[in-house]
Design an enzyme around this catalytic site. Sequence first.
Site, PDB file in Angstrom:
ATOM      1  N   ARG A  82       2.614 -10.032  -8.913  1.00  0.00           N
ATOM      2  CA  ARG A  82       2.601  -9.333 -10.188  1.00  0.00           C
ATOM      3  C   ARG A  82       1.931  -7.971 -10.105  1.00  0.00           C
ATOM      4  O   ARG A  82       2.239  -7.070 -10.851  1.00  0.00           O
ATOM      5  CB  ARG A  82       1.823 -10.175 -11.198  1.00  0.00           C
ATOM      6  CG  ARG A  82       2.683 -10.748 -12.284  1.00  0.00           C
ATOM      7  CD  ARG A  82       1.826 -11.539 -13.236  1.00  0.00           C
ATOM      8  NE  ARG A  82       2.219 -12.933 -13.256  1.00  0.00           N
ATOM      9  CZ  ARG A  82       1.379 -13.950 -13.340  1.00  0.00           C
ATOM     10  NH1 ARG A  82       0.083 -13.715 -13.391  1.00  0.00           N
ATOM     11  NH2 ARG A  82       1.805 -15.170 -13.364  1.00  0.00           N
ATOM     12  N   ARG A  91       8.169  -7.552   0.055  1.00  0.00           N
ATOM     13  CA  ARG A  91       7.325  -8.450  -0.704  1.00  0.00           C
ATOM     14  C   ARG A  91       5.835  -8.165  -0.581  1.00  0.00           C
ATOM     15  O   ARG A  91       5.326  -7.871   0.483  1.00  0.00           O
ATOM     16  CB  ARG A  91       7.604  -9.873  -0.281  1.00  0.00           C
ATOM     17  CG  ARG A  91       7.674 -10.755  -1.467  1.00  0.00           C
ATOM     18  CD  ARG A  91       8.976 -11.157  -1.989  1.00  0.00           C
ATOM     19  NE  ARG A  91       9.737 -11.864  -1.005  1.00  0.00           N
ATOM     20  CZ  ARG A  91       9.384 -13.026  -0.493  1.00  0.00           C
ATOM     21  NH1 ARG A  91       8.274 -13.625  -0.849  1.00  0.00           N
ATOM     22  NH2 ARG A  91      10.149 -13.606   0.364  1.00  0.00           N
ATOM     23  N   ASP A  94       4.066 -13.098   1.195  1.00  0.00           N
ATOM     24  CA  ASP A  94       5.004 -14.168   1.514  1.00  0.00           C
ATOM     25  C   ASP A  94       4.201 -15.284   2.179  1.00  0.00           C
ATOM     26  O   ASP A  94       3.422 -15.019   3.097  1.00  0.00           O
ATOM     27  CB  ASP A  94       6.063 -13.612   2.484  1.00  0.00           C
ATOM     28  CG  ASP A  94       7.180 -14.601   2.781  1.00  0.00           C
ATOM     29  OD1 ASP A  94       7.459 -15.463   1.937  1.00  0.00           O
ATOM     30  OD2 ASP A  94       7.775 -14.501   3.870  1.00  0.00           O
ATOM     31  N   ASP A  96       4.622 -18.919   4.063  1.00  0.00           N
ATOM     32  CA  ASP A  96       5.544 -19.880   4.663  1.00  0.00           C
ATOM     33  C   ASP A  96       4.749 -21.069   5.191  1.00  0.00           C
ATOM     34  O   ASP A  96       3.743 -20.891   5.873  1.00  0.00           O
ATOM     35  CB  ASP A  96       6.307 -19.246   5.827  1.00  0.00           C
ATOM     36  CG  ASP A  96       7.333 -18.224   5.356  1.00  0.00           C
ATOM     37  OD1 ASP A  96       7.909 -18.399   4.269  1.00  0.00           O
ATOM     38  OD2 ASP A  96       7.558 -17.248   6.087  1.00  0.00           O
TER      39      ASP A  96
END
Length: 166
Positions: A82, A91, A94, A96
């Site tokens: 945000r 991005r 991220d 994962d």
Amino acid sequence: MPVIAYIGLGSNVGDREGNVRRAAAFLAGAGRVAGLSSLYATEPVGNREQPGFINAVAAVETSLDPGELLAVCRSIERELGRERTVRWGPRTIDLDILLYGDRTVSTDELTIPHPLMAGRRFVLEPLAELAPGAVHPVLRRTVVELLRELQDPHAVVRLGTAGTTP
Ligand code: A4P
Ligand code: MG
């Protein structure tokens, strides 16, 4: 019984180091953050027309199941995403799920081990700091063995700032 999950963190927008450190701290929402690797400056893999990344790996001792852990990861991505995402672009953060104990998961939403982890230097180098002997449950190789066999030319540079346990 809690398991140790390893989460790969990456950012190439904004305060990249801050994003990675904040995301790692937010992982406390999933359990005990047992470790954070050093931060690494890494060359982008895939689309080269994007800024370089900061990557790291965190270890979390969690009692959440894999689906619940994914939900926490997504909420962290939303929370941090945000901040700066005004325009379309790479991005902010991220997350994962690389490994979840020695379990394999294969659903529409989730593949564990992360399918690309074994071919990525920006994953294996930080992971090797925390878990050199962890065994990839599909390839049946330790992280150090995967790193030794790795053929990934993309540059990965460990930053002087040592990782800390948040
Ligand atoms: N998903 C499935 N398996 C997993 C898993 N093990 N962990 C699903 C997390 N998510 C998993 O992910 C889309 C969906 O994948 C999730 O909602 C979940 O249901 P995403 O993170 O929103 O999409 P993405 O990141 O655009 O795609 P993907 O495939 O995750 O891309 P990657 O593989 O993360 O690659 N170069 C450097 N140097 N450093 C980087 O960090 N990262 C990328 C992104 C490319 N190049 C990079 C880096
Ligand atoms: Mg991803």
